[in-house]
Design a protein around this motif. Structure first.
Motif, PDB file in Angstrom:
ATOM      1  N   ALA A 199      15.865   1.717  -6.088  1.00  0.00           N
ATOM      2  CA  ALA A 199      15.634   0.627  -5.834  1.00  0.00           C
ATOM      3  C   ALA A 199      15.482   0.232  -4.846  1.00  0.00           C
ATOM      4  O   ALA A 199      16.457  -0.205  -3.967  1.00  0.00           O
ATOM      5  N   VAL A 200      14.603  -0.877  -4.096  1.00  0.00           N
ATOM      6  CA  VAL A 200      15.181  -1.649  -2.564  1.00  0.00           C
ATOM      7  C   VAL A 200      14.821  -3.240  -3.070  1.00  0.00           C
ATOM      8  O   VAL A 200      13.465  -3.385  -3.415  1.00  0.00           O
ATOM      9  N   TRP A 201      15.589  -3.669  -2.936  1.00  0.00           N
ATOM     10  CA  TRP A 201      15.004  -5.071  -3.337  1.00  0.00           C
ATOM     11  C   TRP A 201      16.229  -6.087  -2.469  1.00  0.00           C
ATOM     12  O   TRP A 201      16.949  -5.686  -2.528  1.00  0.00           O
ATOM     13  N   ASP A 202      16.120  -7.294  -2.203  1.00  0.00           N
ATOM     14  CA  ASP A 202      16.473  -7.876  -1.079  1.00  0.00           C
ATOM     15  C   ASP A 202      17.753  -9.029  -2.226  1.00  0.00           C
ATOM     16  O   ASP A 202      16.892  -9.468  -2.486  1.00  0.00           O
ATOM     17  N   VAL A 203      18.410  -9.335  -1.594  1.00  0.00           N
ATOM     18  CA  VAL A 203      19.207 -10.385  -2.300  1.00  0.00           C
ATOM     19  C   VAL A 203      18.870 -11.586  -2.422  1.00  0.00           C
ATOM     20  O   VAL A 203      18.932 -11.970  -3.426  1.00  0.00           O
ATOM     21  N   LEU A 204      18.601 -11.688  -0.932  1.00  0.00           N
ATOM     22  CA  LEU A 204      18.189 -13.560  -0.838  1.00  0.00           C
ATOM     23  C   LEU A 204      16.846 -13.134  -1.046  1.00  0.00           C
ATOM     24  O   LEU A 204      15.921 -12.344  -0.699  1.00  0.00           O
ATOM     25  N   PHE A 236      18.580 -11.430  -9.692  1.00  0.00           N
ATOM     26  CA  PHE A 236      19.054  -9.641 -10.924  1.00  0.00           C
ATOM     27  C   PHE A 236      20.125  -9.744 -12.049  1.00  0.00           C
ATOM     28  O   PHE A 236      19.398  -9.008 -12.699  1.00  0.00           O
ATOM     29  N   ALA A 237      20.505 -10.940 -13.330  1.00  0.00           N
ATOM     30  CA  ALA A 237      20.775 -11.329 -13.931  1.00  0.00           C
ATOM     31  C   ALA A 237      19.183 -10.477 -14.643  1.00  0.00           C
ATOM     32  O   ALA A 237      19.820  -9.143 -15.738  1.00  0.00           O
ATOM     33  N   THR A 238      18.321 -10.368 -14.323  1.00  0.00           N
ATOM     34  CA  THR A 238      16.672 -10.639 -14.605  1.00  0.00           C
ATOM     35  C   THR A 238      16.798  -9.129 -14.927  1.00  0.00           C
ATOM     36  O   THR A 238      16.197  -8.089 -15.865  1.00  0.00           O
ATOM     37  N   PHE A 239      17.186  -9.133 -13.684  1.00  0.00           N
ATOM     38  CA  PHE A 239      16.401  -7.264 -12.792  1.00  0.00           C
ATOM     39  C   PHE A 239      17.177  -6.467 -13.564  1.00  0.00           C
ATOM     40  O   PHE A 239      16.659  -5.354 -14.422  1.00  0.00           O
ATOM     41  N   HIS A 247      16.510  -3.170 -16.309  1.00  0.00           N
ATOM     42  CA  HIS A 247      17.047  -1.768 -15.522  1.00  0.00           C
ATOM     43  C   HIS A 247      18.048  -1.558 -15.962  1.00  0.00           C
ATOM     44  O   HIS A 247      19.464  -1.935 -14.705  1.00  0.00           O
ATOM     45  N   PRO A 248      19.182  -1.172 -17.428  1.00  0.00           N
ATOM     46  CA  PRO A 248      20.246  -1.285 -17.766  1.00  0.00           C
ATOM     47  C   PRO A 248      20.791   0.276 -16.972  1.00  0.00           C
ATOM     48  O   PRO A 248      22.141  -0.030 -17.346  1.00  0.00           O
ATOM     49  N   LYS A 277      28.876 -13.766  -3.951  1.00  0.00           N
ATOM     50  CA  LYS A 277      28.974 -15.284  -3.588  1.00  0.00           C
ATOM     51  C   LYS A 277      27.985 -15.757  -4.551  1.00  0.00           C
ATOM     52  O   LYS A 277      28.151 -16.952  -5.505  1.00  0.00           O
ATOM     53  N   TYR A 278      26.096 -15.192  -4.189  1.00  0.00           N
ATOM     54  CA  TYR A 278      25.447 -15.815  -5.206  1.00  0.00           C
ATOM     55  C   TYR A 278      24.924 -14.723  -6.357  1.00  0.00           C
ATOM     56  O   TYR A 278      24.251 -15.767  -7.033  1.00  0.00           O
ATOM     57  N   VAL A 279      25.609 -13.695  -6.700  1.00  0.00           N
ATOM     58  CA  VAL A 279      25.541 -13.576  -7.612  1.00  0.00           C
ATOM     59  C   VAL A 279      25.806 -12.380  -8.536  1.00  0.00           C
ATOM     60  O   VAL A 279      25.772 -12.466  -9.835  1.00  0.00           O
ATOM     61  N   LEU A 280      27.326 -11.904  -7.771  1.00  0.00           N
ATOM     62  CA  LEU A 280      28.572 -11.921  -8.956  1.00  0.00           C
ATOM     63  C   LEU A 280      28.380 -12.406 -10.146  1.00  0.00           C
ATOM     64  O   LEU A 280      29.093 -12.372 -11.061  1.00  0.00           O
ATOM     65  N   PRO A 281      28.531 -13.575  -9.748  1.00  0.00           N
ATOM     66  CA  PRO A 281      29.677 -14.498 -11.110  1.00  0.00           C
ATOM     67  C   PRO A 281      28.568 -14.600 -11.512  1.00  0.00           C
ATOM     68  O   PRO A 281      29.188 -14.609 -13.199  1.00  0.00           O
ATOM     69  N   ASP A 282      27.289 -14.601 -11.891  1.00  0.00           N
ATOM     70  CA  ASP A 282      26.861 -14.632 -12.939  1.00  0.00           C
ATOM     71  C   ASP A 282      26.153 -13.078 -14.299  1.00  0.00           C
ATOM     72  O   ASP A 282      25.279 -13.462 -14.659  1.00  0.00           O
ATOM     73  N   ILE A 283      27.181 -12.526 -13.485  1.00  0.00           N
ATOM     74  CA  ILE A 283      26.421 -10.976 -14.182  1.00  0.00           C
ATOM     75  C   ILE A 283      27.226 -10.036 -14.707  1.00  0.00           C
ATOM     76  O   ILE A 283      28.307 -10.769 -14.335  1.00  0.00           O
ATOM     77  N   ASN A 284      27.630  -8.858 -15.362  1.00  0.00           N
ATOM     78  CA  ASN A 284      28.251  -8.300 -15.597  1.00  0.00           C
ATOM     79  C   ASN A 284      28.180  -7.332 -14.940  1.00  0.00           C
ATOM     80  O   ASN A 284      27.199  -6.025 -14.923  1.00  0.00           O
TER      81      ASN A 284
END
Length: 120
Positions: free
Chosen positions: A26-31, A54-57, A61-62, A80-87
């Protein structure tokens, strides 16, 4: 990506997407948005970065287990913007050399590094 996953880069856009999906990519921009008056990542205005959801994504797609970042800015923004909110315990986060012509590594070397790291 065509060199790494073995398809013709001249295929129509939809066919290239199909080839990536069949390869498990899958290809998706971080921002999802930012203010960048120029083309360089260093031109991104402080405070303007907004990350994609990304949390929803990842919930949809587990089975995603490996994430490759096209350059340092993508990796830093994700951290900085994604990692703190995901496992991310089960994910491998891989910084790859930027595909930008501003990154002076030869194209064949970039492709070799991307292939080695993504297929490991």
């Amino acid at each position: 990506m065509a060199d790494i996953y073995g398809f013709d880069v001249k295929l129509p856009y939809e066919s290239r997407i199909d080839k990536l999906v069949m390869s498990g990519v899958a290809v998706w921009d971080v921002l999802s948005e930012c203010i960048r008056p120029g083309s360089l990542d260093s031109d991104i205005k402080t405070g303007s970065r907004v990350a994609n959801d990304f949390a929803t994504f990842f919930n949809k797609h587990p089975k995603i287990s490996k994430i490759g970042f096209n350059g340092l800015e993508a990796h830093k923004s994700f951290n900085k913007y994604v990692l703190p909110d995901i496992n991310s315990d089960e994910m491998s986060l891989i910084q790859l050399p930027s595909t930008s012509p501003a990154h002076t590594l030869r194209l064949d070397e970039k492709i070799r590094i991307w292939r080695d790291k993504l297929r490991a």
